[in-house]
Design a protein around this motif. Structure first.
Motif, mmCIF file in Angstrom:
data_model
loop_
_atom_site.group_PDB
_atom_site.id
_atom_site.type_symbol
_atom_site.label_atom_id
_atom_site.label_comp_id
_atom_site.label_asym_id
_atom_site.label_seq_id
_atom_site.Cartn_x
_atom_site.Cartn_y
_atom_site.Cartn_z
ATOM 1 N N VAL A 38 -15.702 -29.551 -40.822
ATOM 2 C CA VAL A 38 -14.830 -28.399 -40.585
ATOM 3 C C VAL A 38 -15.644 -27.236 -40.018
ATOM 4 C CG1 VAL A 38 -13.306 -26.702 -41.669
ATOM 5 C CG2 VAL A 38 -13.206 -29.100 -42.386
ATOM 6 N N LEU A 39 -16.817 -27.009 -40.600
ATOM 7 C CA LEU A 39 -17.695 -25.946 -40.122
ATOM 8 C C LEU A 39 -18.181 -26.234 -38.699
ATOM 9 C CD1 LEU A 39 -19.192 -23.322 -40.823
ATOM 10 C CD2 LEU A 39 -21.071 -24.721 -41.704
ATOM 11 N N PHE A 40 -18.486 -27.483 -38.413
ATOM 12 C CA PHE A 40 -18.924 -27.868 -37.068
ATOM 13 C C PHE A 40 -17.825 -27.579 -36.046
ATOM 14 C CE2 PHE A 40 -18.725 -31.172 -33.774
ATOM 15 C CZ PHE A 40 -19.919 -30.931 -33.117
ATOM 16 N N GLU A 41 -16.590 -27.955 -36.350
ATOM 17 C CA GLU A 41 -15.483 -27.710 -35.425
ATOM 18 C C GLU A 41 -15.269 -26.205 -35.211
ATOM 19 O OE1 GLU A 41 -12.377 -31.288 -35.428
ATOM 20 O OE2 GLU A 41 -12.306 -30.118 -37.272
ATOM 21 N N LYS A 42 -15.406 -25.446 -36.269
ATOM 22 C CA LYS A 42 -15.267 -23.991 -36.147
ATOM 23 C C LYS A 42 -16.361 -23.424 -35.242
ATOM 24 C CE LYS A 42 -13.796 -19.832 -37.114
ATOM 25 N NZ LYS A 42 -12.490 -19.340 -36.634
ATOM 26 N N LEU A 43 -17.572 -23.918 -35.398
ATOM 27 C CA LEU A 43 -18.695 -23.451 -34.583
ATOM 28 C C LEU A 43 -18.475 -23.780 -33.109
ATOM 29 C CD1 LEU A 43 -21.534 -22.247 -34.333
ATOM 30 C CD2 LEU A 43 -22.461 -24.519 -34.848
ATOM 31 N N VAL A 44 -18.061 -25.001 -32.836
ATOM 32 C CA VAL A 44 -17.832 -25.413 -31.444
ATOM 33 C C VAL A 44 -16.711 -24.588 -30.815
ATOM 34 C CG1 VAL A 44 -17.050 -27.304 -29.959
ATOM 35 C CG2 VAL A 44 -18.682 -27.756 -31.789
ATOM 36 N N SER A 45 -15.625 -24.406 -31.537
ATOM 37 C CA SER A 45 -14.488 -23.659 -30.993
ATOM 38 C C SER A 45 -14.816 -22.193 -30.778
ATOM 39 C CB SER A 45 -13.270 -23.789 -31.915
ATOM 40 O OG SER A 45 -13.516 -23.182 -33.175
ATOM 41 N N SER A 46 -15.756 -21.647 -31.574
ATOM 42 C CA SER A 46 -16.140 -20.246 -31.396
ATOM 43 C C SER A 46 -16.972 -20.048 -30.132
ATOM 44 C CB SER A 46 -16.926 -19.760 -32.616
ATOM 45 O OG SER A 46 -18.193 -20.400 -32.709
ATOM 46 N N ILE A 47 -17.631 -21.119 -29.680
ATOM 47 C CA ILE A 47 -18.397 -21.056 -28.429
ATOM 48 C C ILE A 47 -17.461 -21.219 -27.242
ATOM 49 C CG2 ILE A 47 -20.227 -22.145 -27.066
ATOM 50 C CD1 ILE A 47 -21.486 -23.037 -29.729
ATOM 51 N N TRP A 48 -16.615 -22.237 -27.299
ATOM 52 C CA TRP A 48 -15.624 -22.461 -26.234
ATOM 53 C C TRP A 48 -14.494 -23.304 -26.810
ATOM 54 C CZ3 TRP A 48 -16.437 -25.474 -20.975
ATOM 55 C CH2 TRP A 48 -15.346 -25.208 -20.145
ATOM 56 N N ASP A 49 -13.326 -22.725 -26.835
ATOM 57 C CA ASP A 49 -12.147 -23.388 -27.384
ATOM 58 C C ASP A 49 -11.572 -24.333 -26.326
ATOM 59 O OD1 ASP A 49 -9.855 -24.188 -28.612
ATOM 60 O OD2 ASP A 49 -8.842 -22.242 -28.486
ATOM 61 N N ASN A 50 -12.231 -25.473 -26.152
ATOM 62 C CA ASN A 50 -11.845 -26.414 -25.110
ATOM 63 C C ASN A 50 -12.109 -27.834 -25.584
ATOM 64 O OD1 ASN A 50 -12.834 -28.160 -22.600
ATOM 65 N ND2 ASN A 50 -11.366 -26.634 -21.840
ATOM 66 N N GLN A 51 -11.110 -28.720 -25.454
ATOM 67 C CA GLN A 51 -11.244 -30.093 -25.928
ATOM 68 C C GLN A 51 -12.341 -30.853 -25.182
ATOM 69 O OE1 GLN A 51 -9.814 -31.717 -28.395
ATOM 70 N NE2 GLN A 51 -8.281 -30.231 -29.052
ATOM 71 N N GLY A 52 -12.448 -30.628 -23.873
ATOM 72 C CA GLY A 52 -13.493 -31.297 -23.104
ATOM 73 C C GLY A 52 -14.879 -30.890 -23.559
#
Length: 336
Positions: free
Chosen positions: A76-90
């Protein structure tokens, strides 16, 4: 050809292979892979969780024993970190693929004598799970298993344990890899292999009973039990390779003092097969230990003293793995 040129060519091949698989993974559509669309949906849910709640979830999950956000708190924390950098599925797919393939590339480059065979094995056995479907286990394998293997060889338990514990916050099935540390140095003899064969037969006979205990440890409580083994082609391939690997044990042992580490990892992979015969999802446990084949199989081929024998072994492997790819291939579509 000098050793420096050999290492340079080896590194170039590994980098190209990893780059290829990163592209295949991150450019796929959400329809490619059994779990891709589910992870895409959950990514959109988790990106809106406040940072404070992400960290609080560790306490909720491990102390209060409550599962609120679908998965383990580290993921969950990893997904939050990634989305905070760029909210993009690709971008999300790219980050997962980059972490895993860079870890796999390092593992192959440092440990495997023949990256061609190593990646042929990956293409034949692992790509569907680790390039087209998985997220949580892909990341946990990269950290706990591919990074952690180094500390098994170096006998640095606390560094190994730290990586496995971190990986378990992404997918708790990685905890079962701790077993490998303690038995990796076990001397492999003919008696040992015979006793293991008996033990494997007992495990297969009592697989349903054993699975009831194992599934809670590895996080498979929600998965049902099947009455058949859905991976028949895999079992056929594994059986063929097992005969060759066990037959060449004495010769591999003469080539390398680390043969016990490789063979014990291989036997642990075999020990997970009874659980896969109960629940197809447990094939992931087989895969966790089966990465050792990327090191062991090239050494088995090298143990053939005659060049013609090695050529036959390579040819058979290419044909067998090629057949396996064809029989388990899935339709591929680009995200556009």
């Amino acid at each position: 050809v000098s050793d420096a040129d050999i290492q340079k060519n080896k590194k170039c091949f590994v980098v190209l292979q990893c780059f290829q698989w990163i592209l295949i993974s991150c450019l796929r559509a959400d329809s490619v892979g059994a779990d891709t669309s589910n992870y895409a949906r959950i990514f959109d849910d988790h990106k809106n969780i406040p940072w404070k709640e992400c960290f609080k979830y560790f306490k909720t999950y491990y102390i209060d024993k409550e599962i609120i956000y679908h998965f383990e708190p580290g993921f969950v924390l990893f997904e939050k970190l990634v989305s905070s950098i760029w909210d993009n599925q690709g971008f999300y797919k790219f980050v997962v693929a980059l972490i895993f393939m860079s870890s796999l590339g390092q593992y192959v480059y440092k440990n495997s004598e023949d990256p061609f065979i190593a990646f042929l094995l990956y293409s034949g056995l692992f790509y569907n799970m680790f390039s087209l479907t998985g997220y949580r286990q892909v990341l946990s394998v990269a950290i706990g298993i591919l990074w952690g293997y180094k500390y098994i060889e170096e006998r640095k338990f606390f560094k190994f344990l730290l990586l496995v514990l971190i990986a378990s916050t992404l997918h708790k099935s990685t905890l079962i890899f701790i077993i490998y540390y303690f038995i990796s140095q076990k001397k492999v003899t003919n008696t040992f292999m015979m006793l293991f064969g008996i033990l494997l037969y007992i495990m297969i006979s009592y697989r349903y009973y054993l699975f009831e205990y194992v599934k809670e440890i590895v996080g498979y409580e929600e998965f049902g039990i099947s009455t058949g083994f859905s991976q028949r082609n895999f079992l056929m391939l594994f059986s063929i390779k097992s005969v060759i690997i066990i037959w060449r044990h004495k010769y591999v042992a003469n080539l390398t003092p680390k043969s016990d580490i490789y063979y014990n990892g291989f036997f642990l992979s075999a020990a997970m097969i009874p659980f896969a015969m109960v629940s197809p999802t447990s094939m992931r446990l087989v895969y966790d230990f089966l990465f050792i084949l990327m090191i062991l199989l090239p050494k088995v081929y090298k143990s053939f003293p005659d060049e013609n024998d090695r050529t036959i072994a390579y040819t058979v492997s290419i044909l067998v793995f090629g057949f396996f790819v064809l029989t388990k291939s899935v339709p591929y579509e680009f995200f556009w």
